[in-house]
Design an enzyme around this catalytic site. Structure first.
Site, PDB file in Angstrom:
ATOM      1  CG  PHE A  27      -0.055  -0.014   2.484  1.00  0.00           C
ATOM      2  CD1 PHE A  27       0.486   1.052   3.054  1.00  0.00           C
ATOM      3  CD2 PHE A  27       0.061  -1.157   3.124  1.00  0.00           C
ATOM      4  CE1 PHE A  27       1.115   1.108   4.170  1.00  0.00           C
ATOM      5  CE2 PHE A  27       0.836  -1.244   4.461  1.00  0.00           C
ATOM      6  CZ  PHE A  27       1.349  -0.222   4.884  1.00  0.00           C
ATOM      7  N   GLY A  28       2.059   1.225   0.276  1.00  0.00           N
ATOM      8  CA  GLY A  28       2.831   2.232   0.317  1.00  0.00           C
ATOM      9  C   GLY A  28       3.792   1.956   2.039  1.00  0.00           C
ATOM     10  CB  VAL A  38       3.311   3.019   8.328  1.00  0.00           C
ATOM     11  CG1 VAL A  38       2.651   3.809   9.458  1.00  0.00           C
ATOM     12  CG2 VAL A  38       2.118   2.602   7.499  1.00  0.00           C
ATOM     13  CG  ASP A  41      -5.486  -9.080   5.983  1.00  0.00           C
ATOM     14  OD1 ASP A  41      -5.226 -10.200   6.257  1.00  0.00           O
ATOM     15  OD2 ASP A  41      -4.582  -8.191   5.731  1.00  0.00           O
ATOM     16  N   PRO A  90      -1.619 -11.022  13.280  1.00  0.00           N
ATOM     17  CG  PRO A  90      -0.273 -12.596  14.442  1.00  0.00           C
ATOM     18  CD  PRO A  90      -1.069 -12.286  13.447  1.00  0.00           C
ATOM     19  CB  ALA A  91       1.000  -7.879  10.425  1.00  0.00           C
ATOM     20  CG  ASP A 143      -4.530  -2.994   6.887  1.00  0.00           C
ATOM     21  OD1 ASP A 143      -5.470  -2.477   5.980  1.00  0.00           O
ATOM     22  OD2 ASP A 143      -3.234  -3.630   6.313  1.00  0.00           O
TER      23      ASP A 143
END
Length: 489
Positions: free
Chosen positions: A215-216, A218, A327, A330-331, A345
């Site tokens: 996505f890019g 952070v 989705d 853990p991330a 997210d």
């Protein structure tokens, strides 16, 4: 140019012209097709706020991402020459010929002094009272958020599925007033100037980079004296801005265990999203001990499991239509300085089935991360809250063991299958699977480890009908005797 981008002086003059003799009502009711009830509501809001009713009309219409050129056409149909002249500096030259048909014909009996001298200002990014739904909604022909869902792009390297805009309609009638309520929620999100975010992150300094993905990037930043995380989406193309739209629309779900969206920016080279900064990092990094923090204690793991269950239970039991995150992993579970978890997210989130028959809906494409998705979703494309329950179960297994959800070196690559193999065929005591960073230490808690694994296996049942609801999971966790180890951070 969009309505919300109108330069201040142009907007002010239009309001003056259309407020006169309540001509805004003709514009709203006849040409914009607002009902008498809606016109009256606009008028009442303007009275309460002691503001221009035309300004309120523009706010409402602008939130649907109508363009200035559309307004020009409607005013042309009204034969409102003064208002048309007001818009001349901000519309394309090809529209000017429409005005020339009315010039000097006196179609509108109004005194018009000199044309307003306007220097088009830089793009105004709005205030919290006039925030539009992102402009891409109109550009891509999405007229109704609820009738056509917006699914964000998958940012998962390990996902074998495709990103698409295929949407699934919900069963049953749509509750009235949802669109208006959604617009109100979105309107409360501040639009932030790109330059503000650039300054907040020290010109996107690499030292502030928190992470990156499809996505890019952070970045950590300081905005309005608060620590924030700024998601800088790749380019301003439609594929990446689907995530921005989804996140904004889903900001209506406010909860202690859901990551709040502080603001957004559409004015710069990239679209940006501004979130609360989570000092504890992601659960993924904490389980893999990649942050320099000591291993998570059992009291912290319990707090995380309980908080995520609470957040998902809230999403799944919202009045009307359940929201499926799609989705959970853990991330995407972020921790604050007190290890309070927040689900983040929502780029892949979708509305679940609506109505009394709340079983599932069938989607055209599957999104998400393979090790966290159940078979009925991967193979049959059946989407239901049970998908999130399955994903949560895998997270519970990871919390207990700190083993990865997928490991190609294991005999059974998926963690659920591996644990079932050890339990059923090897007859291994599941307590021995406790995170090795805790096993054999004073912080060990074999009983809680086994309970976590038991919950995880229950949530990852092959048959979705056999999985518990998140409410049942939450209640089960609530009934556990919480560990009394001191939290070490």
């Amino acid at each position: 140019m969009y309505i919300y981008e109108l330069p201040f002086e142009v907007n002010k003059e239009l309001c003056r012209l259309l407020d006169n003799d309540d001509e805004w009502k003709t514009l709203a009711g006849v040409h914009m097709k607002y009902s008498p009830f809606e016109v009256n509501e606009i008028e009442q809001v303007a009275k309460r706020q002691a503001s221009s009713p035309t300004a309120q009309l523009f706010i409402r219409w602008g939130q649907l991402n109508h363009r200035v050129e559309e307004l020009f056409i409607l005013l042309y149909r009204m034969k409102h020459v003064p208002a048309l002249r007001c818009l001349v500096p901000v519309v394309d030259n090809r529209f000017h010929r429409l005005l020339s048909k009315y010039d000097n014909k006196g179609d509108k009996s109004k005194d018009v002094s000199n044309d307003i001298a306007i220097q088009e200002t830089a793009k105004a990014e709005g205030t919290c009272s006039s925030i539009p739904i992102p402009v891409m909604l109109m550009q891509k022909g999405i007229d109704n958020i609820h009738s056509k869902e917006t699914n964000g792009p998958s940012s998962n390297v390990e996902s074998n599925t495709e990103s698409s805009m295929d949407n699934s309609s919900c069963t049953g009638p749509k509750p009235p007033g949802l669109d208006d309520e959604l617009i109100k929620k979105i309107s409360a999100i501040p639009m932030v100037h790109y330059e503000e975010l650039k300054a907040a992150t020290d010109n996107w300094n690499d030292s502030n980079l928190l992470g990156k993905g499809g996505f890019g990037q952070v970045y950590k930043g300081v905005w309005k004296l608060s620590a924030v995380a700024v998601k800088r989406l790749l380019n301003n193309d439609w594929k990446n801005n689907k995530e921005l739209i989804g996140e904004m629309c889903l900001n209506q779900y406010r909860h202690d265990n859901i990551l709040p969206l502080y603001g957004y920016s559409l004015g710069g080279p990239e679209a940006c999203l501004v979130y609360q900064y989570m000092a504890g990092g992601s659960l993924e990094k904490r389980l893999r001990c990649k942050t320099g923090h000591p291993p998570l204690t059992w009291s912290q793991r319990y707090k995380i499991a309980h908080g995520v269950a609470r957040g998902l239970q809230y999403l799944h039991t919202m009045a009307g239509t359940p929201l499926i995150h799609g989705d959970i992993k853990p991330a995407n579970i972020l921790l604050d300085q007190c290890i309070m978890p927040k689900i983040g997210d929502f780029g892949l989130a979708r509305k679940g089935p609506y109505g009394e028959e709340r079983t599932h809906l069938k989607v055209s494409r599957v999104h998400g991360t393979r090790p966290y998705l159940p078979d009925e979703y991967l193979r049959s494309h059946y989407l239901s809250p049970a998908v999130d329950v399955f994903s949560y179960g895998v997270v519970m297994l990871e919390l207990a063991t700190a083993l990865p959800a997928m490991d190609r070196t294991r005999r059974f690559q998926l963690l659920k299958d591996y644990i079932l193999y050890l339990q059923d065929r090897e007859s291994i005591d599941l307590g021995t699977l406790e995170d090795r960073n805790l096993r054999g230490t004073p912080l060990s808690n074999v009983e809680l480890c086994c309970e976590f694994i038991s919950i995880g296996l229950h949530c990852t049942q092959y048959d979705r009908q056999q999985r518990p609801t998140m409410l049942r999971v939450y209640k089960r966790l609530d009934a556990l005797a919480t560990p009394e180890f001191p939290d070490s951070r």
